[in-house]
Design a protein around this motif. Structure first.
Motif, PDB file in Angstrom:
ATOM      1  N   UNK A  66      50.348  -8.801 104.492  1.00 41.86           N
ATOM      2  CA  UNK A  66      49.248  -8.800 105.460  1.00 41.86           C
ATOM      3  C   UNK A  66      49.369  -7.651 106.464  1.00 41.86           C
ATOM      4  N   UNK A  67      50.561  -7.124 106.626  1.00 38.22           N
ATOM      5  CA  UNK A  67      50.794  -6.016 107.561  1.00 38.22           C
ATOM      6  C   UNK A  67      51.010  -4.685 106.831  1.00 38.22           C
ATOM      7  N   UNK A  68      50.641  -4.642 105.561  1.00 42.22           N
ATOM      8  CA  UNK A  68      50.936  -3.487 104.716  1.00 42.22           C
ATOM      9  C   UNK A  68      50.523  -2.154 105.344  1.00 42.22           C
ATOM     10  N   UNK A  69      49.352  -2.091 105.932  1.00 48.46           N
ATOM     11  CA  UNK A  69      48.862  -0.832 106.505  1.00 48.46           C
ATOM     12  C   UNK A  69      49.683  -0.396 107.721  1.00 48.46           C
ATOM     13  N   UNK A  70      50.378  -1.327 108.338  1.00 50.82           N
ATOM     14  CA  UNK A  70      51.155  -1.026 109.540  1.00 50.82           C
ATOM     15  C   UNK A  70      52.612  -0.717 109.242  1.00 50.82           C
ATOM     16  N   UNK A  71      53.040  -0.911 108.013  1.00 53.73           N
ATOM     17  CA  UNK A  71      54.442  -0.728 107.645  1.00 53.73           C
ATOM     18  C   UNK A  71      54.823   0.750 107.628  1.00 53.73           C
ATOM     19  N   UNK A  72      56.109   0.994 107.776  1.00 56.45           N
ATOM     20  CA  UNK A  72      56.608   2.366 107.715  1.00 56.45           C
ATOM     21  C   UNK A  72      56.354   2.931 106.317  1.00 56.45           C
ATOM     22  N   UNK A  73      56.258   4.252 106.205  1.00 54.67           N
ATOM     23  CA  UNK A  73      56.047   4.860 104.881  1.00 54.67           C
ATOM     24  C   UNK A  73      57.123   4.464 103.863  1.00 54.67           C
ATOM     25  N   UNK A  74      58.371   4.383 104.290  1.00 55.11           N
ATOM     26  CA  UNK A  74      59.448   4.014 103.359  1.00 55.11           C
ATOM     27  C   UNK A  74      59.274   2.581 102.861  1.00 55.11           C
ATOM     28  N   UNK A  75      58.873   1.698 103.751  1.00 55.50           N
ATOM     29  CA  UNK A  75      58.666   0.308 103.348  1.00 55.50           C
ATOM     30  C   UNK A  75      57.441   0.205 102.446  1.00 55.50           C
TER      31      UNK A  75
END
Length: 128
Positions: free
Chosen positions: A58-67
């Motif tokens: 649900x937070x995919x767009x907010x995750x760090x690029x590595x994550x």
């Protein structure tokens, strides 16, 4: 729900649970590309049942690029499992009601009879 869709759902749940366990372990140990994101966005989630994986999604767009990269790799892995094991799910588990890992258990019970590519996926999963 067709066996194909049920298997895809089972594969998603299985790998999401693996991702969640990995994210949870990373958060506890403080390492890995999703550790900080797991703490930040999903630190209040109770581990188990894929809750952390669902929260992270649900937070995919907010995750760090590595994550985000790690999550994409997990999604690719899900597609590989589906591709390699779908025919076996259709063959051995057609009458199995989906949910709660029943199709996965069915496939496991037929592990000696699985196509080589599907059996290899099970072996890979067992080594993690």
């Amino acid at each position: 729900m067709s066996v194909r869709n049920a298997f895809v759902a089972a594969a998603v749940a299985l790998l999401a649970a693996g991702f969640a366990a990995n994210a949870g372990a990373q958060a506890r140990k403080g390492d890995g590309p999703c550790a900080e994101d797991a703490k930040k966005f999903c630190g209040n989630e109770k581990p188990g049942g894929g809750r952390i994986a669902k929260c992270m999604k649900t937070h995919e767009a907010e995750l760090s690029p590595a994550c985000q990269s790690q999550m994409k790799a997990v999604e690719q892995r899900i597609e590989e499992v589906r591709k390699e094991c779908n025919a076996d799910a259709e063959k051995f588990c057609k009458g199995i009601r989906p949910g709660q890992g029943r199709i996965l258990a069915c496939l496991k019970s037929h592990q000696a009879e699985l196509a080589p590519a599907c059996a290899a996926e099970f072996n890979r999963a067992g080594k993690r």
